[in-house]
Design an enzyme around this catalytic site. Structure first.
Site, PDB file in Angstrom:
ATOM      1  N   ASN A  48      11.034 118.557  26.948  1.00  0.00           N
ATOM      2  CA  ASN A  48      11.267 117.164  26.600  1.00  0.00           C
ATOM      3  C   ASN A  48      12.951 117.206  26.790  1.00  0.00           C
ATOM      4  O   ASN A  48      13.562 118.229  26.641  1.00  0.00           O
ATOM      5  CB  ASN A  48      10.920 117.014  25.235  1.00  0.00           C
ATOM      6  CG  ASN A  48      11.462 118.129  24.254  1.00  0.00           C
ATOM      7  OD1 ASN A  48      11.500 119.313  24.653  1.00  0.00           O
ATOM      8  ND2 ASN A  48      11.767 117.681  22.980  1.00  0.00           N
ATOM      9  N   ILE A  49      13.463 116.058  26.980  1.00  0.00           N
ATOM     10  CA  ILE A  49      14.694 115.572  27.316  1.00  0.00           C
ATOM     11  C   ILE A  49      15.207 114.465  26.485  1.00  0.00           C
ATOM     12  O   ILE A  49      14.791 113.336  26.566  1.00  0.00           O
ATOM     13  CB  ILE A  49      15.026 115.668  28.830  1.00  0.00           C
ATOM     14  CG1 ILE A  49      14.445 116.837  29.752  1.00  0.00           C
ATOM     15  CG2 ILE A  49      16.492 115.380  29.081  1.00  0.00           C
ATOM     16  CD1 ILE A  49      14.437 116.471  31.083  1.00  0.00           C
ATOM     17  N   GLU A  50      15.896 114.762  25.651  1.00  0.00           N
ATOM     18  CA  GLU A  50      16.305 113.567  24.625  1.00  0.00           C
ATOM     19  C   GLU A  50      17.381 112.792  24.912  1.00  0.00           C
ATOM     20  O   GLU A  50      18.106 113.461  25.934  1.00  0.00           O
ATOM     21  CB  GLU A  50      16.039 114.089  23.089  1.00  0.00           C
ATOM     22  CG  GLU A  50      14.800 114.728  22.703  1.00  0.00           C
ATOM     23  CD  GLU A  50      14.939 115.008  21.338  1.00  0.00           C
ATOM     24  OE1 GLU A  50      15.721 115.266  20.723  1.00  0.00           O
ATOM     25  OE2 GLU A  50      13.460 115.505  20.932  1.00  0.00           O
ATOM     26  N   GLU A  61       5.680 116.886  29.211  1.00  0.00           N
ATOM     27  CA  GLU A  61       4.400 116.425  30.237  1.00  0.00           C
ATOM     28  C   GLU A  61       4.721 115.812  31.185  1.00  0.00           C
ATOM     29  O   GLU A  61       4.481 116.071  32.492  1.00  0.00           O
ATOM     30  CB  GLU A  61       3.316 115.884  29.245  1.00  0.00           C
ATOM     31  CG  GLU A  61       2.743 116.889  28.275  1.00  0.00           C
ATOM     32  CD  GLU A  61       3.409 116.751  26.828  1.00  0.00           C
ATOM     33  OE1 GLU A  61       4.463 116.546  26.703  1.00  0.00           O
ATOM     34  OE2 GLU A  61       2.664 116.796  25.732  1.00  0.00           O
ATOM     35  N   CYS A  96       1.456 112.794  23.646  1.00  0.00           N
ATOM     36  CA  CYS A  96       1.293 111.546  22.996  1.00  0.00           C
ATOM     37  C   CYS A  96       0.620 110.626  23.981  1.00  0.00           C
ATOM     38  O   CYS A  96       0.135 111.023  25.091  1.00  0.00           O
ATOM     39  CB  CYS A  96       3.020 111.114  22.870  1.00  0.00           C
ATOM     40  SG  CYS A  96       3.478 110.612  24.556  1.00  0.00           S
ATOM     41  N   CYS A  99       1.762 109.837  27.774  1.00  0.00           N
ATOM     42  CA  CYS A  99       1.782 110.989  28.552  1.00  0.00           C
ATOM     43  C   CYS A  99       0.291 111.039  28.918  1.00  0.00           C
ATOM     44  O   CYS A  99      -0.009 111.153  30.177  1.00  0.00           O
ATOM     45  CB  CYS A  99       1.994 112.359  28.029  1.00  0.00           C
ATOM     46  SG  CYS A  99       4.092 112.458  27.891  1.00  0.00           S
TER      47      CYS A  99
HETATM   48  N1  THU Z   1       7.364 115.567  22.716  1.00  0.00           N
HETATM   49  C1  THU Z   1       6.837 115.882  23.926  1.00  0.00           C
HETATM   50  O1  THU Z   1       7.691 116.496  24.683  1.00  0.00           O
HETATM   51  N2  THU Z   1       5.684 116.134  24.134  1.00  0.00           N
HETATM   52  C2  THU Z   1       4.730 116.006  23.016  1.00  0.00           C
HETATM   53  O2  THU Z   1       3.404 116.283  23.540  1.00  0.00           O
HETATM   54  C3  THU Z   1       5.013 115.419  21.943  1.00  0.00           C
HETATM   55  C4  THU Z   1       6.296 115.054  21.660  1.00  0.00           C
HETATM   56  C5  THU Z   1       8.865 115.341  22.479  1.00  0.00           C
HETATM   57  C6  THU Z   1       9.122 113.899  22.368  1.00  0.00           C
HETATM   58  C7  THU Z   1      10.577 114.197  21.709  1.00  0.00           C
HETATM   59  O3  THU Z   1      11.620 114.792  22.295  1.00  0.00           O
HETATM   60  C8  THU Z   1      10.186 115.385  20.478  1.00  0.00           C
HETATM   61  O4  THU Z   1       8.953 115.582  21.253  1.00  0.00           O
HETATM   62  C9  THU Z   1       9.674 114.742  19.132  1.00  0.00           C
HETATM   63  O5  THU Z   1       8.953 113.702  19.336  1.00  0.00           O
END
Ligand code: THU
Length: 143
Positions: A48-50, A61, A96, A99
């Site tokens: 994940n990249i925020e 994903e 989520c 995804c």
């Molecule tokens: N996130 C994912 O990368 N995959 C998931 O299946 C659930 C949530 C990330 C998004 C965000 O960066 C962090 O987790 C918190 O929601």
């Protein structure tokens, strides 16, 4: 195709753990790693990249899918996902809704396997249909 073999599941989870280390998650503190297996056996990682504006953030994903798709891949077999706070694995990390919809664009509902593990090392394997029943798919757009 049948569910991936146990050795394949373990290997994908290892890659997902490695990818979790690369997560950029200064806002949520929740680090996620994913490993996507193509039908011909290649593995693409994602994390994940925020973003400070929040909405441009991308899940692990989708990072894995978009990397593979941009590399020309179109056929996928399975994805393994782990996530948790402080870069540790917490409870099962299921994808989520966004995804799941991206997976639905490229994967067959009964022939794509979603794997996740918890901090006790237990694993769960589900099909895409299990996680996204009655999906909205491109066939419905055809005249
Ligand atoms: N996130 C994912 O990368 N995959 C998931 O299946 C659930 C949530 C990330 C998004 C965000 O960066 C962090 O987790 C918190 O929601």
């Amino acid at each position: 195709m049948t569910e991936p073999a146990w050795e394949e599941i373990c290997s994908l989870l290892d890659t997902a753990h490695d990818m979790q280390e690369r997560s950029y998650c200064p806002y949520s503190g929740f680090a996620v790693g994913a490993a996507l297996l193509t039908e011909d056996g290649k593995v693409y990682g994602g994390c994940n990249i925020e973003n400070s504006a929040y909405s441009p953030s991308n899940c692990a994903e989708r990072t894995a899918f978009f990397t593979a798709l941009a590399d020309g891949e179109r056929k996928f077999r399975a994805i393994a996902i782990v996530g948790g706070r402080n870069r540790e694995v917490g409870d099962y990390c299921f994808p989520c809704g966004v995804c799941r919809q991206v997976m639905s664009e490229f994967c067959r509902p009964d022939d794509f396997w979603i794997i996740t593990a918890n901090n006790a090392g237990e694993t769960v394997v589900r099909t895409l249909r299990d996680l996204l029943p009655e999906a909205f798919r491109f066939k419905k757009l055809k005249k």
